[in-house]
Motif scaffolding. Structure first.
Motif, PDB file in Angstrom:
ATOM      1  N   ALA B 137       0.827  -1.216   0.000  1.00 38.83           N
ATOM      2  CA  ALA B 137       0.000   0.000   0.000  1.00 38.83           C
ATOM      3  C   ALA B 137       0.859   1.263   0.000  1.00 38.83           C
ATOM      4  N   PHE B 138       2.139   1.130   0.318  1.00 40.43           N
ATOM      5  CA  PHE B 138       3.036   2.290   0.351  1.00 40.43           C
ATOM      6  C   PHE B 138       3.878   2.401  -0.921  1.00 40.43           C
ATOM      7  N   GLY B 139       3.494   1.640  -1.958  1.00 46.75           N
ATOM      8  CA  GLY B 139       4.215   1.727  -3.223  1.00 46.75           C
ATOM      9  C   GLY B 139       5.557   1.039  -3.196  1.00 46.75           C
ATOM     10  N   GLU B 140       5.658  -0.006  -2.358  1.00 51.41           N
ATOM     11  CA  GLU B 140       6.894  -0.795  -2.343  1.00 51.41           C
ATOM     12  C   GLU B 140       6.589  -2.237  -2.697  1.00 51.41           C
ATOM     13  N   PHE B 141       7.651  -3.039  -2.874  1.00 45.93           N
ATOM     14  CA  PHE B 141       7.471  -4.469  -3.105  1.00 45.93           C
ATOM     15  C   PHE B 141       7.626  -5.152  -1.763  1.00 45.93           C
ATOM     16  N   ALA B 142       6.557  -5.775  -1.292  1.00 51.62           N
ATOM     17  CA  ALA B 142       6.579  -6.405   0.018  1.00 51.62           C
ATOM     18  C   ALA B 142       5.981  -7.789  -0.097  1.00 51.62           C
ATOM     19  N   THR B 143       6.696  -8.790   0.403  1.00 43.33           N
ATOM     20  CA  THR B 143       6.178 -10.152   0.310  1.00 43.33           C
ATOM     21  C   THR B 143       6.666 -11.013   1.462  1.00 43.33           C
ATOM     22  N   GLY B 144       5.963 -12.118   1.673  1.00 41.97           N
ATOM     23  CA  GLY B 144       6.288 -13.051   2.747  1.00 41.97           C
ATOM     24  C   GLY B 144       7.286 -14.103   2.292  1.00 41.97           C
ATOM     25  N   ILE B 145       8.173 -14.495   3.197  1.00 44.77           N
ATOM     26  CA  ILE B 145       9.175 -15.523   2.922  1.00 44.77           C
ATOM     27  C   ILE B 145       9.262 -16.470   4.116  1.00 44.77           C
ATOM     28  N   ARG B 217      -6.313   1.185   2.113  1.00 47.52           N
ATOM     29  CA  ARG B 217      -5.410   0.696   1.050  1.00 47.52           C
ATOM     30  C   ARG B 217      -4.599  -0.496   1.571  1.00 47.52           C
ATOM     31  N   MET B 218      -4.219  -0.420   2.856  1.00 47.82           N
ATOM     32  CA  MET B 218      -3.483  -1.542   3.449  1.00 47.82           C
ATOM     33  C   MET B 218      -4.350  -2.801   3.481  1.00 47.82           C
ATOM     34  N   THR B 219      -5.647  -2.637   3.757  1.00 44.61           N
ATOM     35  CA  THR B 219      -6.554  -3.794   3.777  1.00 44.61           C
ATOM     36  C   THR B 219      -6.613  -4.459   2.401  1.00 44.61           C
ATOM     37  N   LEU B 220      -6.650  -3.647   1.344  1.00 44.90           N
ATOM     38  CA  LEU B 220      -6.671  -4.202  -0.018  1.00 44.90           C
ATOM     39  C   LEU B 220      -5.428  -5.054  -0.270  1.00 44.90           C
ATOM     40  N   CYS B 221      -4.252  -4.470   0.023  1.00 42.51           N
ATOM     41  CA  CYS B 221      -2.991  -5.171  -0.262  1.00 42.51           C
ATOM     42  C   CYS B 221      -2.799  -6.364   0.669  1.00 42.51           C
ATOM     43  N   ASN B 222      -3.282  -6.241   1.895  1.00 40.77           N
ATOM     44  CA  ASN B 222      -3.123  -7.283   2.917  1.00 40.77           C
ATOM     45  C   ASN B 222      -3.609  -8.644   2.437  1.00 40.77           C
ATOM     46  N   CYS B 233       0.006  -4.063  -4.530  1.00 45.54           N
ATOM     47  CA  CYS B 233       0.621  -2.739  -4.472  1.00 45.54           C
ATOM     48  C   CYS B 233      -0.308  -1.660  -4.993  1.00 45.54           C
ATOM     49  N   ILE B 234      -0.042  -0.457  -4.533  1.00 50.28           N
ATOM     50  CA  ILE B 234      -0.776   0.746  -4.946  1.00 50.28           C
ATOM     51  C   ILE B 234       0.275   1.837  -5.137  1.00 50.28           C
ATOM     52  N   ALA B 235       0.201   2.551  -6.241  1.00 52.65           N
ATOM     53  CA  ALA B 235       1.163   3.633  -6.487  1.00 52.65           C
ATOM     54  C   ALA B 235       1.037   4.688  -5.384  1.00 52.65           C
ATOM     55  N   PRO B 236       2.168   5.261  -4.953  1.00 49.05           N
ATOM     56  CA  PRO B 236       2.100   6.284  -3.903  1.00 49.05           C
ATOM     57  C   PRO B 236       1.495   7.584  -4.452  1.00 49.05           C
ATOM     58  N   ASP B 237       0.676   8.231  -3.634  1.00 49.55           N
ATOM     59  CA  ASP B 237       0.200   9.576  -3.958  1.00 49.55           C
ATOM     60  C   ASP B 237       0.438  10.458  -2.724  1.00 49.55           C
ATOM     61  N   GLN B 238      -0.184  11.630  -2.685  1.00 57.43           N
ATOM     62  CA  GLN B 238       0.079  12.536  -1.570  1.00 57.43           C
ATOM     63  C   GLN B 238      -0.364  11.934  -0.225  1.00 57.43           C
ATOM     64  N   VAL B 239      -1.446  11.156  -0.260  1.00 61.87           N
ATOM     65  CA  VAL B 239      -1.928  10.497   0.964  1.00 61.87           C
ATOM     66  C   VAL B 239      -0.831   9.575   1.529  1.00 61.87           C
ATOM     67  N   THR B 240      -0.211   8.813   0.627  1.00 60.20           N
ATOM     68  CA  THR B 240       0.861   7.900   1.019  1.00 60.20           C
ATOM     69  C   THR B 240       2.041   8.684   1.601  1.00 60.20           C
ATOM     70  N   LEU B 241       2.453   9.714   0.847  1.00 64.81           N
ATOM     71  CA  LEU B 241       3.646  10.459   1.239  1.00 64.81           C
ATOM     72  C   LEU B 241       3.435  11.202   2.556  1.00 64.81           C
ATOM     73  N   ASP B 242       2.228  11.739   2.744  1.00 64.59           N
ATOM     74  CA  ASP B 242       1.942  12.427   4.010  1.00 64.59           C
ATOM     75  C   ASP B 242       2.102  11.456   5.178  1.00 64.59           C
ATOM     76  N   TYR B 243       1.571  10.230   4.996  1.00 67.91           N
ATOM     77  CA  TYR B 243       1.685   9.233   6.066  1.00 67.91           C
ATOM     78  C   TYR B 243       3.150   8.855   6.300  1.00 67.91           C
TER      79      TYR B 243
END
Lengths: 200, 437
Positions: B137-145, B217-222, B233-243
């Motif tokens: 949700a923060f525009g990064e690649f995140a996965t479980g290993i 957005r985190m719930t969607l990616c979760n 993933c979701i591309a970052p926008d101002q909402v992401t960057l503010d957080y």
């Protein structure tokens, strides 16, 4: 059968021929079914605890799905830690859900050397390959209606075949593909040493 | 050069390449490695076995350890596992450890990671937990290993990854007041199945997505993993960057790179949803893709309601539930578990009208537990909210596999916090449209 709990003693090279009895499961067998969360408190790095994963392997599979086609089959018979079955045959998406490496560990600790299914959930597949617990093989057609729990099987990894000695059938298996070098090396650490990424 | 998706761009950067494409096998440099009390001890065991008893982790700043799974239990083995983490953190002098029993304790790792400033656009986050995909949700690649991969990363900072092809899910329109991100992702999983995104990336896009707050957005990616996805993933926008910027100082204000999918990026699958036409949904037992419209299973008898976890235990989730439970009384035992201690504090301070969310829940007759993963994955038998008998439960969590929340024959329905709250008031599956205007 591979000694449970001490993977350092196992052969570095992959076994090319895997023989044994089949235990047949259905589709979407998730890792909570393979090893329920309440047993994740055991630490697989400690040998005495490693063997407990064998004891509880497959303990949350619904009884009707345990050992198809009949169901309600015991995975362990005489020995409570190790199963008499060597090869799991399943439908599609085996190992979905949680990333717990305890899942392939539990199957290996119970004596499973290979799983044959239509395709795997990604993390289970990686864990099986990179940790070198068992060989995850993909079949070319759905086999769970053609193989019964208890059938005697041989997997030939060199010629990519699976033979059912009970029914006298033989099927082609998918090539291990790009993960073959990692499986052959005995896991990601051994592979990384072989290609010079890590010091031997 | 052909366009790349967000996932491809992040992976290319991590592999020091100009471009990568689907199915390329690459070695990536990892930005953050996260582990917890369930997989940490095994990971540490793998690390020590292969790198030596005196080895150091590759970069102390990049290892984050968050105990969260089995915390409030008398189980001696579970407590031993936290001791293993504690000893390792001390030995390695790791700066990012959130210890149980201290003011620094946080709770569920996937929510604590962003709260503590460990999720940044353009990075690679690997964690020993399948819901690590939340951070996409923060525009990064995140996965479980698994533990072996994590032990390898701990010593080298690298891992091989296969570049996944990207599926694109576009949501248009305005989210009706009775729908939440949970309804959207359950609808997607119901559409493509629990193996529909196996070996693939799931990118969420469209004005409907960018209108969501960061928690939704985190719930969607979760729940990308519930469709077999490698990452969401979701591309970052101002909402992401503010957080991200508001949390960065907790983790040393590290720089990051904002990336987005190119206009001519190639997708293996695209599906467009019109939010105005979507309805509240549940996933019936025993699979997250066993979708049913709430309107079609209305009246199904329930024994329990559960609101918590990385999926459904954030402030947005509790705000929505409290709006429905306000001034009413639950008909079935209802368990509230804040994902993190920050959320728990929020329940005590945020108000609807004159009452805090905590007061609303307690006045409604619900029980509130301590921040942790709790009964989402069953756990030891004394876990808060665990289904120890074969009862029927409606839950905001992410999985309803057989035995997932405890008893093998328990029936778990997955739903949004609104649907769970509405159902808690009646004791049967209830459409939130009956409560939300």
């Amino acid at each position: 059968m591979r000694a449970s709990g001490n993977r350092t003693e196992k052969d570095e090279k992959m076994e090319k021929i895997i023989k044994g009895k089949a235990f047949v499961l259905g589709d979407n067998v998730d890792t909570d079914q393979i090893i329920p969360a309440q047993y994740l408190t055991y630490n697989p790095s400690i040998p005495a605890e490693y063997k407990m994963f064998g004891k509880f392997a497959l303990s949350s599979v619904p009884p009707g799905q345990m050992g198809l086609p009949k169901g309600h089959q015991a995975f362990h018979t005489d020995d409570e830690f190790v199963s008499p079955f060597t090869i799991i045959v399943a439908g599609k998406n085996f190992g979905c859900g949680s990333s717990r490496e305890h899942a392939p560990i539990a199957l290996a600790a119970a004596g499973i050397k290979a799983v044959v299914c239509e395709f795997y959930a990604r993390i289970f597949y990686r864990n099986s390959v990179n940790g070198s617990y068992l060989v995850p093989v993909e079949c070319q057609t759905r086999l769970i209606n053609d193989i019964a729990t208890g059938d005697e099987l041989t997997i030939d990894l060199e010629n990519h075949t699976l033979t059912n000695h009970t029914t006298k059938d033989t099927w082609k298996l998918q090539d291990l593909g790009e993960v073959a070098p990692i499986i052959e090396a005995g896991g990601i650490f051994e592979y990384a040493k072989k290609v010079g990424m890590l010091k031997s | 050069m052909a366009g790349m998706t967000l996932t491809e761009k992040v992976l290319a950067k991590a592999a020091n390449r100009d471009a990568v494409g689907p199915n390329d096998n690459i070695w990536v440099n990892v930005d953050v490695l996260m582990t917890h009390d369930v997989c940490g001890p095994g990971t540490i065991g793998v690390f020590k076995k292969h790198f030596g008893a005196n080895a150091n982790v590759w970069d102390r700043e990049k290892v984050v350890i968050i105990p969260d799974h089995y915390i409030f239990t008398k189980d001696a083995m579970a407590n031993r596992n936290v001791d293993v983490l504690r000893d390792f953190v001390k030995e390695q002098d790791l700066p990012y450890y959130y210890d149980v029993g201290t003011e620094n304790y946080k709770g569920v790792c996937h929510i604590a990671l962003p709260e503590e400033g460990h999720t940044r656009p353009g990075e690679i986050l690997l964690g020993t937990d399948s819901h690590t995909c939340t951070a996409g949700a923060f525009g990064e690649f995140a996965t479980g290993i698994g533990n072996t991969d994590a032990g390898f990363v701990m010593g080298t900072g690298k891992l091989w990854l296969k570049v996944p092809p990207t599926m694109r899910f576009v949501f248009h329109g305005k989210l009706p007041p009775y729908l939440m991100a949970k309804d959207l992702i359950l609808s997607v999983i119901g559409e493509i199945g629990v193996d529909g995104a196996t070996y693939r990336a799931m990118e969420f896009d469209g004005d409907g997505v960018f209108a969501l707050n960061i928690e939704e957005r985190m719930t969607l990616c979760n729940m990308a993993i519930e469709a077999g996805g490698k990452n969401g993933c979701i591309a970052p926008d101002q909402v992401t960057l503010d957080y991200v910027n508001s949390r960065g100082k907790k983790s040393g204000n590290k720089p990051y790179t904002v990336m987005k999918s190119d206009g001519d990026a190639k997708y293996i699958y695209e599906k467009v949803f019109d939010l105005s036409k979507m309805e509240p949904v549940v996933a019936k037992p025993h699979s997250p893709d066993n979708k049913a419209l709430v309107s079609s299973v209305r009246g199904t008898k329930l024994d329990r309601a559960y609101i918590g976890s990385c999926t459904g235990g954030k402030m947005t989730d509790f705000r929505a539930a409290a709006a429905i439970l306000q001034g009413a009384e639950v008909r079935i035992p209802t368990f509230i578990v804040p994902a993190t201690t920050e959320v728990a504090r929020g329940l005590k301070t945020e108000k609807i009208g004159t009452h805090t969310l905590e007061e609303i829940f307690l006045n409604a007759g619900a029980s509130i537990g301590d921040a942790s993963c709790a009964a989402c994955l069953g756990g030891p038998s004394d876990t808060f909210g665990r289904l120890n008998t074969p009862i029927s439960c409606i839950s905001t969590t992410n999985r309803n596999f057989p035995g997932r929340m405890g008893h093998k024959e328990a029936q778990v329905f997955l739903a949004s916090p609104m649907t769970v709250a509405a159902s808690a008031l009646t004791g049967v599956i209830t459409d939130p449209r009956d409560n939300v205007a």
